[in-house]
Write a protein that holds these residues in place. Structure first.
Motif, mmCIF file in Angstrom:
data_model
loop_
_atom_site.group_PDB
_atom_site.id
_atom_site.type_symbol
_atom_site.label_atom_id
_atom_site.label_comp_id
_atom_site.label_asym_id
_atom_site.label_seq_id
_atom_site.Cartn_x
_atom_site.Cartn_y
_atom_site.Cartn_z
ATOM 1 N N ASN A 1 9.497 0.714 -8.292
ATOM 2 C CA ASN A 1 10.712 -0.092 -8.288
ATOM 3 C C ASN A 1 10.336 -1.537 -8.668
ATOM 4 N N PRO A 2 10.730 -2.007 -9.865
ATOM 5 C CA PRO A 2 10.316 -3.358 -10.272
ATOM 6 C C PRO A 2 10.871 -4.453 -9.372
ATOM 7 N N ARG A 3 11.986 -4.139 -8.691
ATOM 8 C CA ARG A 3 12.546 -5.151 -7.771
ATOM 9 C C ARG A 3 11.623 -5.362 -6.573
ATOM 10 N N GLU B 1 3.492 -10.376 -15.102
ATOM 11 C CA GLU B 1 3.627 -10.118 -16.545
ATOM 12 C C GLU B 1 3.849 -8.616 -16.803
ATOM 13 N N ALA B 2 3.032 -7.766 -16.150
ATOM 14 C CA ALA B 2 3.168 -6.316 -16.355
ATOM 15 C C ALA B 2 4.523 -5.841 -15.835
ATOM 16 N N ASN B 3 4.970 -6.408 -14.736
ATOM 17 C CA ASN B 3 6.257 -6.002 -14.165
ATOM 18 C C ASN B 3 7.409 -6.372 -15.090
ATOM 19 N N SER B 4 7.285 -7.514 -15.750
ATOM 20 C CA SER B 4 8.364 -7.914 -16.652
ATOM 21 C C SER B 4 8.406 -6.976 -17.872
ATOM 22 N N ARG B 5 7.219 -6.550 -18.338
ATOM 23 C CA ARG B 5 7.211 -5.576 -19.453
ATOM 24 C C ARG B 5 7.847 -4.258 -19.005
ATOM 25 N N TYR B 6 7.491 -3.819 -17.786
ATOM 26 C CA TYR B 6 7.994 -2.554 -17.253
ATOM 27 C C TYR B 6 9.517 -2.595 -17.090
ATOM 28 N N ARG B 7 9.996 -3.723 -16.583
ATOM 29 C CA ARG B 7 11.445 -3.885 -16.374
ATOM 30 C C ARG B 7 12.188 -3.851 -17.706
ATOM 31 N N ASN B 8 11.499 -4.293 -18.762
ATOM 32 C CA ASN B 8 12.127 -4.281 -20.088
ATOM 33 C C ASN B 8 11.922 -2.951 -20.816
ATOM 34 N N ARG C 1 0.849 -1.206 0.000
ATOM 35 C CA ARG C 1 0.000 0.000 0.000
ATOM 36 C C ARG C 1 0.881 1.251 0.000
ATOM 37 N N HIS C 2 1.926 1.221 0.821
ATOM 38 C CA HIS C 2 2.866 2.343 0.910
ATOM 39 C C HIS C 2 3.553 2.569 -0.448
ATOM 40 N N GLU C 3 4.018 1.492 -1.074
ATOM 41 C CA GLU C 3 4.703 1.589 -2.373
ATOM 42 C C GLU C 3 3.743 2.089 -3.451
ATOM 43 N N LEU C 4 2.488 1.671 -3.373
ATOM 44 C CA LEU C 4 1.486 2.107 -4.358
ATOM 45 C C LEU C 4 1.291 3.624 -4.277
ATOM 46 N N LEU C 5 1.152 4.142 -3.050
ATOM 47 C CA LEU C 5 0.944 5.586 -2.881
ATOM 48 C C LEU C 5 2.138 6.359 -3.439
ATOM 49 N N GLN C 6 3.337 5.867 -3.150
ATOM 50 C CA GLN C 6 4.547 6.529 -3.662
ATOM 51 C C GLN C 6 4.592 6.478 -5.187
ATOM 52 N N ALA C 7 4.274 5.320 -5.738
ATOM 53 C CA ALA C 7 4.334 5.143 -7.196
ATOM 54 C C ALA C 7 3.301 6.024 -7.885
ATOM 55 N N GLU C 8 2.137 6.181 -7.265
ATOM 56 C CA GLU C 8 1.104 7.048 -7.865
ATOM 57 C C GLU C 8 1.591 8.494 -7.910
ATOM 58 N N GLY C 9 2.325 8.907 -6.865
ATOM 59 C CA GLY C 9 2.838 10.274 -6.807
ATOM 60 C C GLY C 9 4.003 10.480 -7.760
ATOM 61 N N ASP D 1 6.879 -12.629 -5.505
ATOM 62 C CA ASP D 1 7.495 -13.881 -5.017
ATOM 63 C C ASP D 1 6.850 -14.274 -3.691
ATOM 64 N N PHE D 2 6.665 -13.292 -2.826
ATOM 65 C CA PHE D 2 6.042 -13.557 -1.521
ATOM 66 C C PHE D 2 4.613 -14.081 -1.705
ATOM 67 N N ILE D 3 3.858 -13.412 -2.557
ATOM 68 C CA ILE D 3 2.458 -13.827 -2.742
ATOM 69 C C ILE D 3 2.386 -15.234 -3.326
ATOM 70 N N ARG D 4 3.232 -15.493 -4.328
ATOM 71 C CA ARG D 4 3.168 -16.811 -4.973
ATOM 72 C C ARG D 4 3.642 -17.921 -4.048
ATOM 73 N N ALA D 5 4.799 -17.724 -3.422
ATOM 74 C CA ALA D 5 5.382 -18.810 -2.629
ATOM 75 C C ALA D 5 4.721 -18.940 -1.257
ATOM 76 N N TYR D 6 4.463 -17.809 -0.633
ATOM 77 C CA TYR D 6 3.956 -17.875 0.750
ATOM 78 C C TYR D 6 2.431 -17.799 0.810
ATOM 79 N N ALA D 7 1.871 -16.665 0.302
ATOM 80 C CA ALA D 7 0.416 -16.487 0.444
ATOM 81 C C ALA D 7 -0.350 -17.548 -0.345
ATOM 82 N N ASP D 8 0.149 -17.899 -1.538
ATOM 83 C CA ASP D 8 -0.620 -18.859 -2.338
ATOM 84 C C ASP D 8 -0.172 -20.299 -2.102
#
Ligand SMILES: [Fe+2]
Ligand SMILES: [Fe+2]
Length: 183
Positions: free
Chosen positions: A35-37, A98-105, A22-30, A44-51
């Motif tokens: 940061n794609p990293r 997928e969107a993050n990989s496009r952004y990183r490229n 949430r914090h990163e989203l607010l910063q990114a909107e401004g 990675d956290f959502i896929r491995a841990y949360a899911d």
């Protein structure tokens, strides 16, 4: 401990990551950049841990055992809703990767898709967790005997232990792609 004990503890860790997102989203909107990293860490956290680890124990142990019981229609409805939520979470996370990989490229246009996915996830997870913590986990414990609850708790521990081995087997398999092809 009840088998829902570890699941509720895991919810607290997921909430902590959601808070950072949430914090990163607010910063990114401004700043109109992200940061794609960080997105990589979050996905990675959502896929491995949360899911895989958390939803995995819910679906493959708790819900599997609950499906063997004759349960009230309201609990059945909530369980189906929770399974649908898990599917939706997977789809949105895949979209975010997928969107993050496009952004990183270098595709800056992918930023809006990233932000939309992050917005969806930070809206979705707290509601999903609240549904489980407040309206589902405790009431459904009433369907199980003491022994059944103990068996689910133990199976959960084994599930977690196996995951660690699965994860590192995948890492080695990935690393082995660097080896020259066998003659
Ligand atoms: Fe869940
Ligand atoms: Fe959960």
């Amino acid at each position: 401990m009840l088998p829902i004990g570890p699941l509720m503890i895991e919810h607290r860790l997921i909430e902590r990551m959601i808070k950072v997102m949430r914090h990163e989203l607010l910063q990114a909107e401004g700043q109109k950049k992200i940061n794609p990293r960080f997105i990589e860490t979050a996905t990675d956290f959502i896929r491995a841990y949360a899911d895989r680890c958390h939803h995995g124990k819910e679906e493959d142990i708790l819900f599997r055992e609950l499906k063997k019981k004759k349960i009230a229609s309201e609990h059945q409805a909530v369980m189906e809703e929770l399974i649908e939520d898990h599917k939706r979470g997977r789809q949105v996370t895949a979209g975010l990767v997928e969107a993050n990989s496009r952004y990183r490229n270098g595709d800056e246009g992918a930023l809006s898709a990233i932000l939309e996915c992050v917005r969806t996830l930070i809206g979705f997870y707290p509601k999903h967790i609240e549904k489980e913590d407040k309206n589902f986990f405790l009431p459904i414990m009433g369907y199980f005997s003491k022994d059944e609850k103990e068996a689910m708790l133990m199976e959960g521990y084994r599930f977690d232990a196996d995951l660690l081995h699965e994860e590192y087997q995948e890492i080695v398999k990935g690393a082995e792609r660097r080896l020259p092809p066998k003659p």
